[in-house]
Design a protein around this motif. Structure first.
Motif, mmCIF file in Angstrom:
data_model
loop_
_atom_site.group_PDB
_atom_site.id
_atom_site.type_symbol
_atom_site.label_atom_id
_atom_site.label_comp_id
_atom_site.label_asym_id
_atom_site.label_seq_id
_atom_site.Cartn_x
_atom_site.Cartn_y
_atom_site.Cartn_z
ATOM 1 N N ALA A 54 4.176 13.942 4.910
ATOM 2 C CA ALA A 54 3.414 12.821 5.454
ATOM 3 C C ALA A 54 2.043 12.766 4.801
ATOM 4 C CB ALA A 54 3.261 12.973 6.968
ATOM 5 N N CYS A 55 1.458 11.554 4.798
ATOM 6 C CA CYS A 55 0.107 11.387 4.257
ATOM 7 C C CYS A 55 -0.891 11.369 5.409
ATOM 8 C CB CYS A 55 0.007 10.086 3.469
ATOM 9 S SG CYS A 55 -1.668 9.766 2.886
ATOM 10 N N PRO A 56 -1.826 12.313 5.442
ATOM 11 C CA PRO A 56 -2.813 12.346 6.530
ATOM 12 C C PRO A 56 -3.754 11.140 6.498
ATOM 13 C CG PRO A 56 -2.856 14.407 5.261
ATOM 14 C CD PRO A 56 -2.030 13.420 4.492
ATOM 15 N N GLU A 57 -3.864 10.471 5.340
ATOM 16 C CA GLU A 57 -4.800 9.350 5.221
ATOM 17 C C GLU A 57 -4.194 8.048 5.730
ATOM 18 O OE1 GLU A 57 -7.986 9.827 4.328
ATOM 19 O OE2 GLU A 57 -7.436 11.938 4.181
ATOM 20 N N CYS A 58 -2.947 7.736 5.297
ATOM 21 C CA CYS A 58 -2.377 6.418 5.609
ATOM 22 C C CYS A 58 -1.127 6.489 6.473
ATOM 23 C CB CYS A 58 -2.090 5.650 4.316
ATOM 24 S SG CYS A 58 -0.644 6.259 3.423
ATOM 25 N N GLY A 59 -0.586 7.687 6.693
ATOM 26 C CA GLY A 59 0.534 7.829 7.617
ATOM 27 C C GLY A 59 1.918 7.610 7.019
ATOM 28 N N ARG A 60 2.008 7.232 5.734
ATOM 29 C CA ARG A 60 3.331 7.081 5.133
ATOM 30 C C ARG A 60 4.066 8.418 5.154
ATOM 31 N NH1 ARG A 60 0.261 3.929 1.402
ATOM 32 N NH2 ARG A 60 1.008 1.805 1.076
ATOM 33 N N THR A 61 5.400 8.359 5.226
ATOM 34 C CA THR A 61 6.198 9.590 5.202
ATOM 35 C C THR A 61 7.228 9.518 4.081
ATOM 36 O OG1 THR A 61 7.805 8.724 6.782
ATOM 37 C CG2 THR A 61 5.947 9.974 7.687
ATOM 38 N N ARG A 95 2.905 12.923 -4.610
ATOM 39 C CA ARG A 95 1.716 12.498 -3.876
ATOM 40 C C ARG A 95 2.027 11.169 -3.197
ATOM 41 N NH1 ARG A 95 -2.675 10.026 -8.250
ATOM 42 N NH2 ARG A 95 -1.317 8.335 -8.927
ATOM 43 N N CYS A 96 1.121 10.737 -2.306
ATOM 44 C CA CYS A 96 1.339 9.487 -1.580
ATOM 45 C C CYS A 96 1.136 8.278 -2.502
ATOM 46 C CB CYS A 96 0.384 9.418 -0.396
ATOM 47 S SG CYS A 96 0.677 7.988 0.662
ATOM 48 N N GLU A 97 1.770 7.170 -2.146
ATOM 49 C CA GLU A 97 1.546 5.918 -2.889
ATOM 50 C C GLU A 97 0.083 5.516 -2.851
ATOM 51 O OE1 GLU A 97 4.447 2.722 -1.806
ATOM 52 O OE2 GLU A 97 5.592 4.440 -1.051
ATOM 53 N N CYS A 98 -0.656 5.930 -1.814
ATOM 54 C CA CYS A 98 -2.087 5.596 -1.722
ATOM 55 C C CYS A 98 -2.932 6.510 -2.614
ATOM 56 C CB CYS A 98 -2.564 5.655 -0.271
ATOM 57 S SG CYS A 98 -2.883 7.323 0.364
ATOM 58 N N GLY A 99 -2.296 7.519 -3.218
ATOM 59 C CA GLY A 99 -3.021 8.384 -4.145
ATOM 60 C C GLY A 99 -3.441 9.724 -3.574
HETATM 61 ZN ZN LIG Z 1 -1.244 7.792 1.841
#
Ligand SMILES: [Zn+2]
Length: 362
Positions: A4-11, A17-21
């Protein structure tokens, strides 16, 4: 969805890494089923895998990629009035094996065919060695100018060494291009949450070796924060499990001229100078910057920068006292002195300092 991404919540099931970077973390921190360590069947003969109930990988013991690592010695160091944890007592001579065993275990679990990493230092050697143990091909990206002696351990383990012209960032970018091409899995000590799940075992061992008393402070080298954040996650999990009741202050030691966290806390003028002797932590843009700053805030911690001369003197003291370490790891005991001078560490404080890498690597 493991990550999971702690910044944007995507899983995600798996992604580097997350799509948000932002870097990803495991969606859940596993905690043991019992609320006190006395009820847990902990056996140091299992090495760091004794803490399997805290680990998000390696649920089946036969799938673990292990060389028996962990339970490094915790010894008194009267000249420093602290306890040293000898993190250079590992199969490849550095604490990076904590993260390599869990990262290669994760690589096998998600079905990786080939792993890549960018590091000419301890992380590269650890990933190459554990890839050999896992029987997975590995390719390690290093700066074009790196000395052949530094990549010897990587080559010996059978990994391919790819030299990249340009800056350190160019090396990372070449490695990431291989991941984006889709045929390689990024076994990164800076990005991969499985690596940090492994370095968290540092905290579990410290607590066990001290009969579950948490030190007042832990002083570690701080580059990408692999051990610093691992310690934070580990002590937090112990507290959340009810096995301990508090957190230590987490105090980072950075190299002058390469101290972005200390600069954020104390200003650019506090980190000027240069320090080439601590070459293992010359990181200008740590991937986990937000998480490192959060860990400092939540533990009343700090980060400072050490000069080359200070670290060189400390390294001589270590060697003369029988601690045959590499130069980078002398930043931590050097920082200990500075933190005492500043009153961040009180004379009565109970402090643990890891010595992170062996001098035998040359
Ligand atoms: Zn993210």
């Amino acid at each position: 969805m493991d990550l999971a991404c702690p910044e944007c919540g995507r899983t995600y099931a798996d992604r580097w890494r997350c799509e948000c970077g932002e870097p990803l973390t495991f969606a859940d921190q596993p905690l043991p089923s019992v609320d006190s360590p006395e009820k847990a069947p902990l056996d140091p003969r299992d090495g760091l895998w004794a803490f399997e109930e805290f680990l998000p990988v390696g649920a089946k013991s036969e799938d673990r990629v292990t060389l028996g690592e962990g339970y490094t010695p915790l010894v008194e160091a009267p000249d420093w009035d602290v306890t040293f944890k000898l993190e250079y007592v590992f199969p490849t001579g550095s604490f990076k094996d904590r993260g390599a065993t869990t990262t290669l275990t994760r690589a096998k679990e998600v079905g990786a065919d080939r792993v890549v990493e960018d590091s000419s230092g301890n992380a590269g050697a650890a990933i190459a060695t554990y890839a050999a143990r896992a029987d997975l091909p590995a390719e390690i990206y290093v700066p074009a100018g790196v000395k052949e002696s530094k990549v010897k351990a990587i080559r010996r383990a059978g990994a391919a060494v790819t030299r990249v012209e340009g800056t350190r960032q160019d090396v990372t970018d070449a490695c990431i291009d291989a991941v984006k091409d889709g045929d390689a899995w990024y076994a990164s000590h800076a990005w991969n949450p499985a690596f940090f799940a492994g370095t968290a075992t540092f905290a579990y061992e410290v607590a066990h070796q001290r009969d579950w008393s948490v030190p007042d402070a832990v002083v570690t080298p701080l580059g990408h924060g692999t051990l610093f954040l691992g310690a934070y996650y580990g002590f937090r999990a112990l507290r959340d499990a009810g096995w301990t009741d508090r957190m230590p202050k987490l105090l980072g030691a950075q190299a002058a001229g390469y101290a972005p966290i200390a600069a954020e806390l104390h200003g650019e003028s506090a980190v000027e100078g240069h320090n080439d002797i601590a070459d293992g932590i010359q990181i200008q843009e740590p991937v986990q910057r937000h998480h490192i700053l959060d860990a400092i805030e939540e533990t009343d911690g700090d980060a400072i920068a050490l000069s080359e001369r200070t670290v060189a003197t400390e390294l001589e003291r270590l060697h003369a006292a029988g601690f045959y370490t590499e130069s980078t790891c002398a930043v931590a005991p050097a920082a200990l002195r500075a933190y005492r001078d500043r009153g961040v560490i009180e004379p009565t404080d109970d402090v643990v300092v890891p010595l992170t890498g062996s001098g035998l690597k040359g």
